[in-house]
Motif scaffolding. Structure first.
Motif, PDB file in Angstrom:
ATOM      1  N   ARG A  96       0.830  -1.199   0.000  1.00  0.00           N
ATOM      2  CA  ARG A  96       0.000   0.000   0.000  1.00  0.00           C
ATOM      3  C   ARG A  96       0.874   1.263   0.000  1.00  0.00           C
ATOM      4  O   ARG A  96       0.638   2.209  -0.767  1.00  0.00           O
ATOM      5  N   ILE A 100       1.187   4.489  -2.653  1.00  0.00           N
ATOM      6  CA  ILE A 100       0.947   5.860  -2.196  1.00  0.00           C
ATOM      7  C   ILE A 100       2.108   6.774  -2.585  1.00  0.00           C
ATOM      8  O   ILE A 100       1.912   7.861  -3.127  1.00  0.00           O
ATOM      9  N   LYS A 114      -6.165   6.601  -2.912  1.00  0.00           N
ATOM     10  CA  LYS A 114      -6.989   5.630  -2.185  1.00  0.00           C
ATOM     11  C   LYS A 114      -8.074   5.056  -3.081  1.00  0.00           C
ATOM     12  O   LYS A 114      -8.409   3.870  -2.997  1.00  0.00           O
ATOM     13  N   THR A 117      -6.413   2.461  -5.624  1.00  0.00           N
ATOM     14  CA  THR A 117      -5.618   1.359  -5.063  1.00  0.00           C
ATOM     15  C   THR A 117      -6.325   0.005  -5.129  1.00  0.00           C
ATOM     16  O   THR A 117      -5.716  -0.993  -5.544  1.00  0.00           O
TER      17      THR A 117
END
Length: 304
Positions: A96, A100, A114, A117
């Motif tokens: 993750r 980002i 977000k 993703t």
């Protein structure tokens, strides 16, 4: 005139006296998979570096989506996702976190990152690895993460340098399946590879390079038919001169590379029959492929 994804005209690049790209021209149209094929040292990676504005060209011109490179490379790069030959993922991050950080590199907001993703993780089949450290991922998983990361800003084109080098067959086929899904959505892909099977499976057109020069260009099956057009019998072992005399009458042409004779023939059964019972020989009968095209045009096998 429609804008091309990539247009190279008469590009030349040298390092000292070593010419690595020699008067190269080709066009990539939007929505196609275009492959640069050749052994290590053929100039494939140098071409991609020039397209991305990382390496300057000595002469010629490059346009990407109508933008001249390197003069307006930033505008061109904003529409490109890049997957390098060796991943530069930060192993200390989680999956993750890696997405980002890369999204922020493109100026994306936390909200937008977000939002995309989950679909990227699903695409890469890494949904259950979202909080795993990148250091714990297998080679195939890291490669899929590199591909997902390159898609974070929804680029129109992917530039991929040797996308499946070092992967096992299962991981390689999974990457191929993911790339086919991108092509089905209209993405453009420029890829370099020395895997002939990869090029035949994925590429709409290929440009075959040797010593920085273009030696062939076209659709894989068309090139194979034009240059070979018959079956192949590989003969391992034995005396090459003696074997040539035996199978020559049944061959269109014969190439030798190392200890192997490549017999290109419309009569493979006759070739095998003539060699039946001779000790120390191993025979392999198969359809022609792009490796045969390369051997036919250069006189040597594709070195990896």
């Amino acid at each position: 005139m429609p804008i091309t994804a990539i247009n190279l005209e008469g590009v030349r690049k040298s390092y000292g006296k070593n010419v690595v790209v020699d008067d190269l021209s080709f066009v990539v149209t939007p929505g196609e998979c275009f492959g640069l094929l050749g052994p290590n040292g053929a100039g494939k990676s140098t071409v991609t570096r020039m397209i991305l504005g990382i390496a300057p060209l000595d002469s010629g011109s490059i346009n990407v989506f109508g933008e001249p490179v390197p003069a307006r490379v930033r505008l061109a790069r904003s529409r490109i996702g890049v997957v390098t030959q060796f991943d530069n993922l930060d192993s200390e991050f989680t999956v993750r976190e890696g997405l980002i950080v890369f999204g922020r590199y493109f100026g994306m907001s936390a909200r937008d990152i977000k939002a995309v993703t989950p679909s990227l993780l699903e695409f890469a089949r890494l949904e259950d690895k979202v909080d795993a450290r990148i250091a714990t991922l297998s080679g195939g998983m890291r490669r899929r993460l590199s591909l997902a990361r390159a898609l974070i800003n929804n680029p129109e084109m992917l530039v991929m340098d040797e996308p499946t080098t070092g992967l096992d067959p299962h991981a390689r086929h999974l990457i191929w399946e993911r790339l086919r899904s991108l092509l089905a959505k209209g993405k453009t892909i420029l890829m370099t590879t020395h895997f002939m099977e990869e090029a035949e499976r994925l590429c709409d057109r290929v440009c075959v390079l040797d010593d920085g020069r273009r030696i062939a260009e076209g659709r894989p099956r068309v090139l194979i038919q034009e240059q070979i057009g018959c079956n192949v019998v590989e003969v391992y072992g034995g005396n090459p001169r003696e074997l040539r005399a035996i199978i020559g009458p049944y061959a269109r042409h014969i190439e030798a590379s190392g200890e192997t004779l490549y017999c290109y023939t419309p009569h493979p059964e006759q070739v095998c029959l003539q060699l039946l019972g001779r000790s120390g020989l191993r025979l392999l009968q198969r359809p022609p492929n792009l490796e045969d095209v390369f051997l036919r045009l250069t006189g040597h096998e594709m070195e990896r």
